[in-house]
Write a protein that holds these residues in place. Structure first.
Motif, PDB file in Angstrom:
ATOM      1  N   UNK A  49       0.818  -1.112   0.003  1.00 57.53           N
ATOM      2  CA  UNK A  49       0.045   0.036  -0.073  1.00 57.53           C
ATOM      3  C   UNK A  49       0.728   1.203   0.065  1.00 57.53           C
ATOM      4  N   UNK A  50       1.943   1.165  -0.447  1.00 58.02           N
ATOM      5  CA  UNK A  50       3.027   2.262  -0.399  1.00 58.02           C
ATOM      6  C   UNK A  50       2.132   3.382  -1.377  1.00 58.02           C
ATOM      7  N   UNK A  51       1.813   3.413  -2.371  1.00 54.09           N
ATOM      8  CA  UNK A  51       1.502   4.149  -3.481  1.00 54.09           C
ATOM      9  C   UNK A  51       0.253   4.837  -2.952  1.00 54.09           C
ATOM     10  N   UNK A  52      -0.694   4.029  -2.215  1.00 56.46           N
ATOM     11  CA  UNK A  52      -1.795   4.620  -1.367  1.00 56.46           C
ATOM     12  C   UNK A  52      -1.486   5.543  -0.404  1.00 56.46           C
ATOM     13  N   UNK A  53      -0.545   5.112   0.383  1.00 62.68           N
ATOM     14  CA  UNK A  53      -0.219   6.103   1.710  1.00 62.68           C
ATOM     15  C   UNK A  53       0.537   7.434   0.799  1.00 62.68           C
ATOM     16  N   UNK A  54       1.140   6.975  -0.174  1.00 58.77           N
ATOM     17  CA  UNK A  54       1.765   8.533  -0.716  1.00 58.77           C
ATOM     18  C   UNK A  54       0.583   9.493  -1.349  1.00 58.77           C
ATOM     19  N   UNK A  55      -0.272   8.823  -1.963  1.00 63.23           N
ATOM     20  CA  UNK A  55      -1.471   9.711  -2.554  1.00 63.23           C
ATOM     21  C   UNK A  55      -2.154  10.171  -1.254  1.00 63.23           C
ATOM     22  N   UNK A  56      -2.307   9.355  -0.173  1.00 59.47           N
ATOM     23  CA  UNK A  56      -3.301  10.160   0.810  1.00 59.47           C
ATOM     24  C   UNK A  56      -2.331  11.150   1.648  1.00 59.47           C
ATOM     25  N   UNK A  57      -0.978  10.932   1.822  1.00 66.37           N
ATOM     26  CA  UNK A  57      -0.295  12.232   2.514  1.00 66.37           C
ATOM     27  C   UNK A  57      -0.022  13.298   1.597  1.00 66.37           C
ATOM     28  N   UNK A  58       0.372  13.253   0.362  1.00 64.47           N
ATOM     29  CA  UNK A  58       0.387  14.465  -0.514  1.00 64.47           C
ATOM     30  C   UNK A  58      -0.653  14.885  -0.705  1.00 64.47           C
ATOM     31  N   UNK A  59      -2.082  14.430  -0.859  1.00 65.27           N
ATOM     32  CA  UNK A  59      -3.345  15.297  -0.878  1.00 65.27           C
ATOM     33  C   UNK A  59      -3.883  15.824   0.227  1.00 65.27           C
ATOM     34  N   UNK A  60      -3.137  15.543   1.611  1.00 67.30           N
ATOM     35  CA  UNK A  60      -3.727  16.108   2.791  1.00 67.30           C
ATOM     36  C   UNK A  60      -5.105  15.701   3.068  1.00 67.30           C
ATOM     37  N   UNK A  61      -6.058  16.538   3.435  1.00 66.13           N
ATOM     38  CA  UNK A  61      -7.241  16.239   4.239  1.00 66.13           C
ATOM     39  C   UNK A  61      -8.173  15.912   3.132  1.00 66.13           C
ATOM     40  N   UNK A  62      -8.006  15.674   1.813  1.00 67.04           N
ATOM     41  CA  UNK A  62      -8.974  15.704   0.800  1.00 67.04           C
ATOM     42  C   UNK A  62      -8.748  14.529   0.053  1.00 67.04           C
ATOM     43  N   UNK A  63      -9.703  14.132  -0.715  1.00 68.43           N
ATOM     44  CA  UNK A  63      -9.670  12.947  -1.739  1.00 68.43           C
ATOM     45  C   UNK A  63      -8.539  13.244  -2.815  1.00 68.43           C
ATOM     46  N   UNK A  64      -7.730  12.092  -2.989  1.00 70.14           N
ATOM     47  CA  UNK A  64      -6.752  12.428  -4.147  1.00 70.14           C
ATOM     48  C   UNK A  64      -7.324  13.063  -5.439  1.00 70.14           C
ATOM     49  N   UNK A  65      -8.322  12.391  -6.028  1.00 71.08           N
ATOM     50  CA  UNK A  65      -8.952  12.810  -7.017  1.00 71.08           C
ATOM     51  C   UNK A  65      -9.463  14.146  -7.087  1.00 71.08           C
ATOM     52  N   UNK A  66      -9.869  14.610  -6.104  1.00 74.49           N
ATOM     53  CA  UNK A  66     -10.503  16.052  -6.135  1.00 74.49           C
ATOM     54  C   UNK A  66      -9.069  16.988  -5.832  1.00 74.49           C
TER      55      UNK A  66
END
Length: 1792
Positions: A49-66
């Motif tokens: 789940x490395x990529x999912x964690x990176x997406x979550x951390x870089x996008x902050x408190x909002x959804x990565x798509x948004x």
């Protein structure tokens, strides 16, 4: 804080945001701690789940798509930068392009304004990037609204945005570098290799790419990071991050190892310094002409991430994931500049990687993918050329590609030249393609090109590389035996020379177009001349002896560079030939190789190199092919013309004939001259003589490179292409060398503009047409009548590959309307040669060829041989010699002494005395053709050739003494070699001692086997005293066939305009030459008149030289000429007779196929038995009674059938009912949808009864039967098919298990229906017919899934009804002749259209009967219906279909109806029923007041139940009723097809009765062969015409004006019949009101079936469906398709759902069209037709603006719908003619 990774991603992201808001420094520390866990290189890939964690951390408190959407909205970059890989569809607008490499993505193109621009759509082969917003590549007017300086302003980023993301990006880039270093840990030092990334690494790189694509907020930070030298240097010293600085962490240890891996790859010696050499890639070899050689060996400093990543890209042979990341960063100008520098510094190492790579094509594609983005920018390319020495790098790179493939050429023993050598079909030569492509791209910038041409070292180095290509692929002539092995790489050398040598040439010439740059051209020309001198020295070629005749290379790019630079300098830069400084001896050497190539090309064409096989002939064709001729043939011809302007004309013309090996035929002696093994044999010598004159005419007449205006050049090229055949616009533009894309963009656009103007003047459009075979032609162009005056046979022969093409052009010229056909008495028409015009002043030396004595002597020899019928001189040779003579006469006024000074013996006597042709030079004393043409010669001194053999000791002195015994003498003191071959040497005037000494040389005896030695000159006496004028007049009489045929027309001599003789018969050509000569001098006029008088028939026969045998004059056998003329005329008459017989045969065949119609009424007697002829054995059989056939002992021999094609169909199920119009959407309802609505409840109500009585239930799916009209015995057909299957493998039999071809017309068929069986009225016997008559089996071959349905529901009524409806549909749903009718298919295509009782044959084929009621019960219900309630199992008569009942009554007869009154009486009964039904339908639409008004007078209104009148059609607009969505693309307003309510009830009733009357009239026409269909009517009243045909309906009234539907009724007791019919209906209505109401209102106004309406522009359709997901598999198909029948969107070439075994397209064909499906492929615009297990490519419905196809968008032009093609496809679908209209069927085997 690492514990956060054990919890929720959302919680960790929120925590990280809060920390950053409170303390930015603590936030960075937290991010580093998390990245130490997620991006630990030693543990990379362990967490899923490395990529999912990176997406979550870089996008902050909002959804990565948004988050991604938000960042994209903040993109402030003015450039698009969209990057794509191979097979991506992109756009290129030439109108907006500033660089030929410009490209746009689909989004930017659609948002930009490109209306009316010259653009094309293409599929990228190597990948690319969108250039929208870049002013250096495209004009600002082409920018879209999102890019460029006027773009829509983006959103502003809030403060602190991407705070955590920027820190994470730093660690992500470090992790990427660690990954790249890891792959070199175990690699050897000096090598490059391909890496295979794991799935985890590919996902990691894809995540980085996804971030980069978000736009400038991410891209800007990454650029700053990658260019940060301080950060990179610190990391190399273990500083920058805590985890790197801490020696106890695993990341520090891994980082330390990665640095050692990196330094081991690039450094030598100490690793403490960052300056090091490239060690992993082999250093390039530096050419000697490069002055700064140290720059390629100097140390290189890696200062930042960009430098290192560039190194890894080269080391790993350009891995695509890394390439895509870098390319998406290039919109940042800083990144683009720095990466360009790093890429240029590594570029020389790329060449060595290409040379050693195992996947050259893949590596080449990826190199160009990067380089095209860098070198297309003018400023960037110039900066790299100045700062990074990019031009030197290119020269070094190409040298390193060429050097490994050099080998010795070995032309002679003195040869030490080395040239490129090819091994196999793929020697790795593709490695040069990316280097040369980039070189051309850089040179396309004028500043860079001028810099290159101004550098002598660079030009010299490039010229030396051209020398390596000169002489490659040397071929030696096989003489004794055929070569054992023919290489398969015949054209690889041509493509190599074109791409590696010719492509850069065009860009160089583009900048040399004015006088200011003339010094550059002269400088390059001198460098080329020096290189050619070195090349000649390397070959050991000194001009004498000439080049070996029996070896050839087509590749001399050094000569061709010189030719093009010379041509450009003289034409565009006003350089004179004298400024170049080429002397006589240099010109002699320069012309040797081009002349060798041209002569060998002709030798190959005449078959002298036939033992070398197709390998040599393929190269000879490629030499003239349009793709190569601009650089190959044109350059060689120009260099010959240039040299001819300098050297002695006597030497030049003698060299041509000498190289063509025909010098031994230039004699006036009677005996055949001796020849050596290398000379052409007696059969090929005449053709080589033609070749010599062809080369001479080419040098004199083809002036496309001698200063001819560009528009005239294009005109000549266009006339050549259109003279032999019609051509499409694209073929014309592609085959004109100047318009080809191989040239640079500026030149190509200029010539394309001229081509368009020229085409409008010279050609006319030949629009596509649809012939009887339904074949489609594209729009082509043909020459108009005025364009033929520009036709040049010589130029045509050089631009065409085969002689047959020239012959076709001659035939078209002869057939042209401008050519008079009357008065042509000769058997031959010579080519109409274009008059040779005066060349430009710079090439004035060319005219000296026409005014030299050797040329005049050669012409004299040709005339003399032609007059005496020597085999060596053909009519073509004579025609060309006369053309040269005419040119010499025409251009005589422009001839001055200084022009031919070199031809004078006083000025250049040594050049003449040392050559064998000095004897011809001595024939005349003057250079003036006006003097020489009238000089009478009675004896000449000509060379006498003698063949000697070195295999034995020859007594030369004895041979010489024997020859000296006659009228001959010997002179000369030295030997001169004038023609040297591998087996032949000419020796001129040689001393005997020299010959003896020379023959003793061992090398000579080893290399040469025989000698043709001239040891003396011989004086020959001619047959009579002849001059050229006297021979011309005699030749005129000879060709005319009568003495004294020539007449000198004094009125035409002076002041007349020179025109080409059309038709150019021999007499016309000779007469024209004589008139030109007479117009030049009064002395010549007198001379001609004296000769004419001496040759006139009135002169005494004893003194006439024409008839005197003793006088030495030629004896013309006029009787022989007359016999030849008579034979020719007899041959023409015979061919005309054969053509007439063929025409009569075809007309007779059409008459046989069309049945005769009898317009007279039938008598009551039975028709005579019909006769049928078997197409195999020719036996004629008559109809026989069924018992006779059954009981006959030889019934197999007598049983005959008609050949038919039965196929499942659902076309009638697609007929349309108009529903509504909602805006621009037209809603239709098909038969199938209506059946689902109406019959579903009815089917349940009547307990699964078969509804043959309903109107539409029997036409949704059925069998269509067609025939070609031919008959065959069953036994003959069985023997025929067995014979065919044994001798050949039939494609039809493989694809169609029951299919075969008609033995006569070869149409596809699958059943044979018996035709010579006649049933008795009471007989129920059936013959035992073969299984070929089984219609169900025949239909199942194309629709296996519905075979069970056909078997259970297909009966005779449905079969006949369906075929009748099909025939009516093909007639346009009307029996009146109209232009909208589809027309009856060829040979009465529908099987029911025959005179024969086909219904019974269908019944036999089905082997079953569908009788539900007896004739008695049915007729009684029609005439005297019984009262009472119908049972629930019976359908009221008023709800049954009268058409089905008519067919049912007809079918129930045991034998065919032969008496028309019986048939008409039944038609009358059912007409009454149809009338009442129509009246009920009209009445049920009445309102309450209308019913009350009509109730007093209308019997039907009085009788019907009130519930019947309650109408509600809202169910038709339900969701299930929308069975057909016609179009969503049509831009025009939809037409309302709804029929308005008629004002008269009678009119509405008549309109409703038309469908019944049409079928009745059609059935009557089929049965009794009366009243041919369609009906020719003047009134246009179809109802009137139909009741007139059905005569029984008009028996109660007179006069056509009184005809009405009511007057056609014929009742016995109408009130009783109507009442009882209505009572039965009322009883049924009371039982079920809903079902009864549906059935009563079921009959509507139907329209013919139509295919899906398509948009006019194909780009609309393409953009609509390109990214649409499939409804079934929820994925975007790789190759989507649109069904044109139902409009479904399906996956083509895919199973769509993996659980299904069959293909999606094949599965759809079964459900949509009963096995037939029409698909439009979205990605290629191709229409594919599927028929069961077979499929074929039908063609395309979309054509470009010039009316031609572009399948697969190869040219990428905008496509537009061709309405006529759509109508043709629709017609073939309705007529079921795909099997015979399409010829390229193949079994798809579920692979569609």
């Amino acid at each position: 804080m690492a514990y956060l990774l054990n919890g929720s991603k959302q919680v960790a992201s929120s925590k990280l945001v809060n920390v950053f808001e409170r303390d930015h420094q603590k936030g960075e520390e937290l991010v580093h701690e998390l990245c130490d866990q997620l991006l630990d290189p030693s543990k990379f890939g362990e967490r899923s789940d490395t990529i999912e964690w990176l997406k979550a951390l870089i996008s902050g408190d909002e959804d990565f798509t948004k988050f991604c959407t938000r960042v994209k909205n903040m993109d402030s970059s003015p450039l698009c930068g969209c990057v794509w890989t191979a097979n991506f569809v992109a756009y290129r607008c030439r109108t907006c392009a500033a660089s030929p490499c410009m490209s746009l993505c689909a989004a930017c193109f659609e948002r930009g304004n490109h209306d009316g621009h010259d653009y094309n759509i293409f599929r990228s082969e190597a990948g690319g990037a969108c250039d929208c917003g870049d002013p250096s590549v495209m004009k600002k007017s082409g920018f879209c609204s999102h890019h460029g300086p006027n773009r829509v302003p983006p959103e502003l980023a809030p403060p602190g945005f991407l705070s955590a993301g920027k820190v994470m990006l730093d660690r992500i880039i470090l992790a990427m570098v660690h990954i790249l270093r890891k792959f070199s840990s175990h690699a050897s030092l000096h090598e490059t290799f391909i890496v295979n990334f794991t799935t985890e690494i590919e996902e990691f790189f894809a995540f980085i790419l996804e971030l980069v694509k978000l736009g400038s907020p991410i891209r800007t930070h990454l650029t700053q990071l990658l260019l940060n030298e301080k950060l990179y240097q610190g990391l190399m010293r273990y500083k920058g991050y805590k985890s790197i600085e801490n020696p106890d962490t695993s990341i520090r240890n891994y980082h330390k190892n990665s640095i050692s891996w990196f330094l081991h790859s690039v450094a030598k010696g100490a690793v403490t310094k960052i300056k090091f050499l490239f060690q992993c890639v082999k250093q390039p070899i530096i050419p000697p002409d490069i002055p700064d050689r140290g720059q390629f060996k100097r140390s290189e400093e890696y200062k930042n991430y960009v430098d290192e990543i560039t190194f890894w890209i080269v080391r790993y042979e350009f891995p695509e994931p890394v390439i895509l990341i870098i390319l998406n960063l290039l919109p940042d100008p800083d990144m683009k500049r720095e990466f360009s520098k790093a890429f240029a510094r590594h570029y020389s190492r790329i060449a060595t990687s290409l040379a050693n790579s195992t996947k050259v094509d893949q590596l080449s594609t990826r190199v160009v993918h990067i380089s095209v983005q860098l070198f297309s920018n003018d400023d960037l390319a110039y900066m790299l050329a100045v700062e990074e020495h990019l031009l030197q790098i290119f020269v070094v790179s190409t040298y390193n590609i060429i050097d490994p493939s050099l080998q010795a050429s070995n032309t002679t023993e003195k040869d030490f030249h080395q040239c490129v050598f090819f091994v196999g079909t793929d020697p790795g030569t593709n490695a040069y393609w990316p280097i040369v492509s980039d070189f051309v791209n850089v040179l396309s910038h004028p500043r860079v090109a001028m810099m290159f041409l101004a550098d002598n070292n660079l030009v010299s180095s490039w010229v030396q590389q051209l020398t390596c290509f000169s002489g490659m692929n040397l071929i030696r002539r096989a003489i004794s035996s055929h070569i054992e092995y023919e290489p398969s790489n015949a054209l690889i050398a041509f493509y190599t020379e074109r791409e590696a040598c010719a492509s850069p040439l065009w860009t160089m010439l583009d900048v040399l177009q004015d006088r200011e740059s003339s010094n550059l051209s002269i400088n390059v020309i001198r460098i080329l001349l020096d290189a050619l001198t070195e090349f000649f020295d390397a070959l050991g070629f000194e001009g004498k002896p000439p080049l070996p005749y029996d070896q050839i290379s087509f590749h001399y790019p050094l000569h061709r560079y010189l030719a093009h630079f010379l041509c450009n300098a003289i034409k565009n830069q006003a350089v004179e030939i004298s400024d170049i400084g080429v002397d006589h001896d240099e010109a002699v050497k320069l012309m040797a190789h081009p002349l060798q190539v041209l002569a060998c090309m002709h030798e190959i064409q005449v078959g002298m190199w036939v033992r070398n096989g197709a390998y040599i002939s393929t190269q000879a064709l490629a030499y003239k092919q349009y793709f190569f001729c601009s650089f190959f043939f044109d350059a060689d011809l120009y260099l010959l013309q240039f040299c001819a302007s300098i050297i002695s004309p006597d030497l030049f013309i003698a060299s041509i004939f000498e190289r063509c090996r025909v010098t031994n035929h230039l004699t006036v002696s009677d005996h055949n001259p001796s020849s050596s093994d290398s000379s052409p044999d007696e059969d090929r010598a005449p053709k080589m003589m033609e070749a010599a004159f062809n080369i001479l005419l080419s040098v004199l007449g083809i002036q496309i490179h001698l200063g001819l205006p560009d528009d005239e050049v294009i005109r000549s090229e266009t006339v050549v292409l259109l003279s032999s055949q019609s051509c499409t616009y694209s073929k014309l533009s592609d085959h004109i060398p100047q318009c080809h894309e191989s040239h640079s963009g500026l030149r190509s656009r200029h010539y394309m503009s001229l081509f368009s103007d020229c085409l409008s003047q010279l050609a006319v459009k030949k629009e596509e047409h649809y012939n009887k075979g339904e074949a489609m032609d594209q729009t082509t162009y043909i020459l108009n009548n005025t364009a033929w005056k520009y036709y040049d046979p010589v130029f045509t022969e050089h631009r065409t590959l085969y002689k047959k093409v020239v012959q076709q052009a001659s035939n078209h010229l002869r057939d042209n309307s401008l050519i008079p056909q009357q008065g042509i008495t000769e058997s031959t028409i010579w080519p109409p040669y274009i008059p040779i015009s005066e060349p430009p002043h710079s090439y004035k030396g060319l005219t000296r060829i026409l005014h030299c004595r050797t040329t005049h002597a050669f012409i004299y020899v040709i005339l003399y041989k032609a007059l005496h019928d020597h085999a060596a001189v053909t009519e073509t040779t004579l025609a060309m010699a006369l053309h040269v003579l005419e040119a010499a006469l025409s251009l005589r006024n422009n001839h001055t002494e200084d022009v031919h000074g070199l031809s004078s013996p006083d000025l250049k006597r040594s050049k003449v005395e040392d050559s064998w042709h000095k004897l011809f030079h001595s024939w005349f004393e003057s250079e003036d053709i006006l003097i020489n043409i009238r000089k009478t010669i009675d004896m000449v001194q000509a060379p006498l050739w003698k063949k000697m053999d070195t295999s034995h000791d020859m007594d030369v002195s004895q041979e010489q003494n024997n020859e000296n015994s006659g009228n001959s003498q010997t002179t000369g003191q030295s030997a001169t070699f004038v023609a040297t071959g591998m087996t032949k040497i000419y020796v001129i005037y040689t001393k005997l001692e020299f010959i003896k000494h020379w023959l003793k040389k061992p090398k000579l005896q080893k290399n040469f086997h025989s000698f043709v030695i001239l040891t003396q000159k011989k004086t020959l006496f001619l047959k009579g005293k002849e001059s050229m004028l006297s021979m011309l007049i005699k030749l005129h009489d000879k060709f005319h066939g009568n003495a004294g045929s020539f007449h000198l027309d004094i009125n035409k001599l002076f002041g007349r305009e020179r025109t080409t003789v059309i038709p150019s018969t021999p007499t016309n050509v000779i007469s024209n030459v004589l008139h030109v000569a007479a117009s030049k001098s009064s002395e010549l006029q007198m001379t001609i008149q004296v000769i004419m008088k001496s040759l006139s028939p009135s002169t005494s026969s004893s003194t006439s030289p024409m008839n005197s045998q003793d006088g030495g004059g030629p004896s013309v056998d006029y009787e022989k000429i007359k016999r030849r003329k008579q034979a020719r005329e007899a041959r023409i008459r015979m061919m005309q007779q054969l053509a007439e017989k063929q025409k009569q045969f075809m007309e007779l065949g059409l008459q046989v196929l069309e049945p005769p119609f009898n317009t007279s009424p039938l008598s009551d007697d039975t028709e005579p038995p019909a006769k049928y002829e078997c197409v195999i054995c020719g036996t004629v059989e008559t109809e026989m009674e069924a018992p006779s056939v059954v009981n006959a002992p030889n019934r197999e021999q007598k049983l005959m059938g008609i050949i038919c094609l039965a196929q499942a169909t659902s076309v009638l199920g697609e007929i349309l009912l108009f529903i509504a119009t909602k805006g621009r959407i037209v809603l239709w309802l098909t038969v199938i949808a209506l059946i689902d609505q109406n019959t579903s409840p009815v089917h349940l109500f009547f307990k699964n009864k078969i509804f043959a009585e309903t109107e539409t239930a029997d036409i949704a799916v059925g069998a269509h039967i067609s025939t070609c009209g031919h008959h065959v015995h069953f036994s003959c057909h069985r023997d025929y098919t067995d014979s065919v299957s044994q001798h050949e493998s039939s494609q039809i039999s493989r694809d169609m298990p029951h299919g075969f071809q008609c033995p006569m017309c070869r149409q596809v068929s699958n059943i044979i229906l018996p035709c010579n069986i006649r049933y008795r009225r009471t007989s129920e016997l059936r013959p035992d017919v073969p299984s070929d008559t089984n219609i169900v089996n025949a239909c199942s071959t194309t629709a296996t899934t519905i075979s069970l349905t056909i078997q259970t529901t297909l009966h005779v009524i449905m079969m006949v009804r369906l075929n009748l409806e099909q025939h009516l549909l093909q007639l346009g749903n009307t029996l009146l002749a109209s232009s909208t009718s589809y027309g009856s298919p060829r040979g009465a295509n529908s099987c029911i259209q025959r005179k024969l009782p086909i219904v019974q044959r269908i019944n036999i084929g089905l082997h079953k009967s569908s009788t539900s009621k007896t004739i008695k019960d049915l007729l009684s219900n029609l005439e005297f219906p019984t009262s009472g309630l119908n049972s629930k199992q019976e359908l009221p008569l008023l709800l049954q279909d009268p058409i089905s009942l008519l067919i049912k009554i007809f079918k129930l007869y045991a034998c065919p109806v032969t008496r028309q009154p019986y048939f008409l009486s039944h038609v009358q009964l059912l007409y009454n029923l149809a009338y009442v039904q129509s009246l009920i339908q009209v009445c049920t639409q009445f309102s309450h007041d209308e019913r009350r008004a009509w109730k007093s007078n209308g019997l039907v209104i009085q009788t019907l139940d009130a519930k019947t009148f309650k109408t509600d059609e809202s169910h038709l607009f339900s969701s299930s009723g929308l069975g057909y969505l016609n179009t969503v693309f049509s831009p025009q307003v939809c037409v309302d097809y709804h029929n308005p309510k008629p004002q008269s009830v009678v009119t509405n009733v008549e309109q409703s009765l038309l469908s019944y009357l049409r079928i009745a009239a059609l059935l009557q026409s089929h049965i009794f062969s009366q009243h041919p269909i369609p009906i020719q009517s003047e009134s246009g009243n179809e109802f009137l015409e139909l009741v007139k045909i059905l005569g029984d309906l008009t028996s109660l009234f007179e006069g056509k004006d009184s005809v009405s539907a009511t007057k056609c009724l014929k009742w016995r007791s109408p009130r009783s019949v109507i009442t009882r019919w209505c009572d039965a209906l009322n009883n049924f209505v009371r039982t079920d009101v809903v079902i009864s109401r549906q059935l009563i209102n079921a009959r509507k106004e139907w329209f013919p079936p139509k295919l899906v309406e398509l948009p006019h522009e194909y780009s609309v359709l393409f953009q609509r469906y390109r990214q649409v997901e499939c409804d079934k598999c929820k994925t975007i198909p790789k190759d989507p398709a649109l069904c044109l029948v139902c409009g479904s969107y399906i996956c083509y070439k895919s199973k769509c759902k993996r659980l299904r075994q069959d293909n999606a397209a094949s599965r759809h064909s079964k459900t949509c069209g009963a096995g037939t499906c029409i698909l439009l492929l979205i990605n290629s615009s191709i229409v594919v037709v599927i028929r069961g297990s077979r499929a074929c490519i039908w063609g395309t419905l979309y054509l470009d603006a010039h009316g031609e196809e572009d399948k697969g968008w190869k040219r990428g032009k905008p496509l537009f719908l061709k309405r006529e093609r759509l109508e043709l496809l629709e017609r073939q679908w309705i007529q079921h003619s795909f099997d015979n209209s399409c010829k390229n069927w193949a079994a798809h085997r579920q692979t569609l």
